[in-house]
Design an enzyme around this catalytic site. Structure first.
Site, short mmCIF file in Angstrom:
data_model
loop_
_atom_site.label_atom_id
_atom_site.label_comp_id
_atom_site.label_asym_id
_atom_site.label_seq_id
_atom_site.Cartn_x
_atom_site.Cartn_y
_atom_site.Cartn_z
NE ARG A 126 -4.01 -2.06 2.05
CZ ARG A 126 -3.90 -2.94 3.03
NH1 ARG A 126 -3.03 -2.75 4.00
NH2 ARG A 126 -4.65 -4.02 3.04
CD GLU A 190 6.00 15.91 -23.35
OE1 GLU A 190 5.46 16.83 -22.69
OE2 GLU A 190 5.37 14.92 -23.77
CG HIS A 253 -0.03 14.79 -24.41
ND1 HIS A 253 0.71 15.94 -24.55
CD2 HIS A 253 0.75 13.93 -23.69
CE1 HIS A 253 1.87 15.80 -23.92
NE2 HIS A 253 1.91 14.59 -23.38
#
Lengths: 368, 368
Positions: A126, A190, A253
């Site tokens: 977790r 980018e 994108h």
């Protein structure tokens, strides 16, 4: 740290108790001052791929203090390996090694490694600590900032994942010396994106410095990475889980994902697809009356200077784009949502593009 | 809502922007006032198992407003199905249905369904909404509160997962009418746990009301569930990601996990293993001088009244316990950490139990 041009620079990503630093500069790998402070306990697993391991695994190992329990996992390279099965291999290795909740994962590689290792860290017991050591320009300016982790599904990219922040990001600009030129260009797409969506001055600086960047000038690279990360960090701090402004980071994108999905992931580099997608977004913005022809020409010119493709695949028809774009997860409740440019340096979310305008752009955009 | 004994009760789990309500009472399923406010958008997938589907799936469906896109997924029953493969089936179904980020998952079933559906929601497109509709007492008082989600790995229980909070928890006490008596007892073990770790008055109330609870008295069940959830909610609000006080919820779990792991998951019910584990913790606390013999007898008596086992499997040797307990993920850095009782209603984390004391307990504890 001094102000010498080669000294590492540090940025802080402000996310409350999940805040973390990004260190940028040459010579960070192999120097234990940069990695050691971010280890959660004594158990460390470095995860990398077959291409990066021979180049930098030894350097990272050298940058770890003595007396730790260090494991290494070398995965195959490439976007095709960004699957739940690969992440399961990381979990298997962690459990086999008996690693507990205080372990730290080190993601050494490009965006694929960063996304998978981040997701493995998010869900191992977790949630455990991880540090990003991105070795491609794309990963350095994009996927290493913002906490998006995950894997692809046969039905779509990044469909399974989590938001999980690293303890730190270490960007050693020396690693770009071994990057293939095509991947450098993909990363520059980018970098250019940050200028286009939010910083016209940075865009102008990039236009002036593109040759230095492609020539791997260390000072220029450090500045470009720092400004890109700072812009992304600002946006992520405003909107960690992509409810609003963070959507602007997806400029190019939706078109780019359509190209990647149609051609098969891995054939076009992500940055190449985003690059031509940004040109499509700019041309669409012009058709909506927001950009001038001269501004679109600037976008085309800087992408060309970065050696990025300026045309879409010859075998992609208008309907191929439309079919894939409607499935894109950015299109909430099946509405066609696009990131467009109000001006150079000013992106917006727009979901009222007339379908005829979009169709005309897709039909008339250059093929190659 | 009125104060009539049958009116639903509502608790709030205080977790800042992730806060959510727990509604408890009879007749919640099939009444759209309880589910509709928590749907994120128009797309809803109800995930349940083969045992629960014929009993309650129709009721949940009836409790949804008109005009939604509703899908159902029925998985096999049992702890053995709590795997990454089952969660992948949920993701496949979501993608096949074209569900976007505004979809809502409804987890209808016991703890296994809740843990898997919660994990599926946590990682689908990096996180979507989900609502818990627990149909076993154990799930109602334990796994539906606190945001722990996940699956088992061949090397350990709940090793892969995430912290992910539901939008709401709907506890319809009518569902307990169809629960097998063994599962009711297993749920009562966790109810008793809350009294033991934090509320001596509640423990005394449970001693008095055990027959009413086993007889499915609606008012008694509602009160027991409400108090259990309130105690757990308090603890989770103090320590969402289990850095401190939340560890007390693991009373009986280190011993219990050892039994489950040794016998094979699913043979002992989780609550049965935790029940006898709590008795072991009480006896160990007596050996450390913290509890009196009379207090341990009270623990034994309430477990017996709940029809829970009071002995461990005959084929488990001392070394079987020790080998598995050392691997338990609660034992950070290989130290043996146990949750013990300073008094009835006052649990503590203790990592300095002399190994001889533990070994003597394990050797002398009754077998069956």
């Amino acid at each position: 740290m001094t102000d010498s041009p080669d000294a590492p620079r540090t940025l802080q990503v402000a996310l409350g108790e999940r805040s973390y630093p990004i260190h940028i500069g040459p010579g960070l790998l192999g120097d234990s001052r940069w990695l050691a402070p971010y280890l959660a306990g004594r158990q460390v697993m470095i995860v990398t791929n077959e291409v990066v391991a021979p180049l930098y695994l030894e350097g990272v190992r050298r940058g770890l203090p003595e007396g730790l329990e260090v494991r290494e996992l070398v995965l195959p390279d490439g976007e095709a390996t960004k699957t739940l099965e690969s992440v399961s291999r990381i979990w298997d290795a962690l459990l086999e090694a008996g690693f507990n909740r205080r372990c730290t994962l080190v993601a050494l590689g490009g965006g694929v490694i960063g996304d998978m290792v981040g997701f493995a860290a998010a869900c191992y017991q977790r949630g455990v600590a991880f540090v990003q050591v991105p070795t491609t320009l794309l990963a350095q300016v994009d996927s290493s900032v913002g906490g998006k982790t995950g894997v692809n599904h046969p039905r779509g990219k990044n469909m399974i994942g989590a938001f999980w922040q690293p303890r730190a990001v270490l960007i050693d600009t020396d690693t770009l010396a071994t990057l293939p030129p095509r991947e450098l260009s993909a990363g520059l797409a980018e970098v250019i994106k940050y200028g286009l969506i939010r910083d016209a001055d940075f865009l102008a600086w990039l236009e002036a410095e593109m040759d230095a960047l492609r020539g791997l000038d260390a000072a220029a690279l450090t500045r470009a990475i720092e400004r890109s990360c700072a812009l992304k960090a600002e946006i992520v701090a405003e909107d960690e889980t992509e409810q609003g402004v963070r959507a602007l980071l997806n400029l190019g994108h939706t078109f780019g994902h359509a190209i990647e999905a149609h051609q098969g992931y891995g054939k076009w580099l992500h940055g190449e697809a985003v690059g031509v997608g940004m040109l499509m977004a700019a041309e669409l913005s012009q058709r909506l009356g927001w950009l001038t022809e001269a501004e679109v020409a600037r976008v085309r010119a800087i992408l060309e200077a970065a050696a990025l493709p300026l045309a879409v695949p010859a075998d992609m028809a208008v309907d191929d784009f439309l079919a894939i774009m409607r499935l894109d997860k950015k299109n909430l409740d099946s509405r066609l949502r696009l990131i467009l440019l109000r001006a150079l340096g000013d992106a917006c979310v727009h979901d009222e593009t007339p379908v005829e305008t979009l169709t005309a752009l897709l039909a008339e955009f250059p093929r190659r």
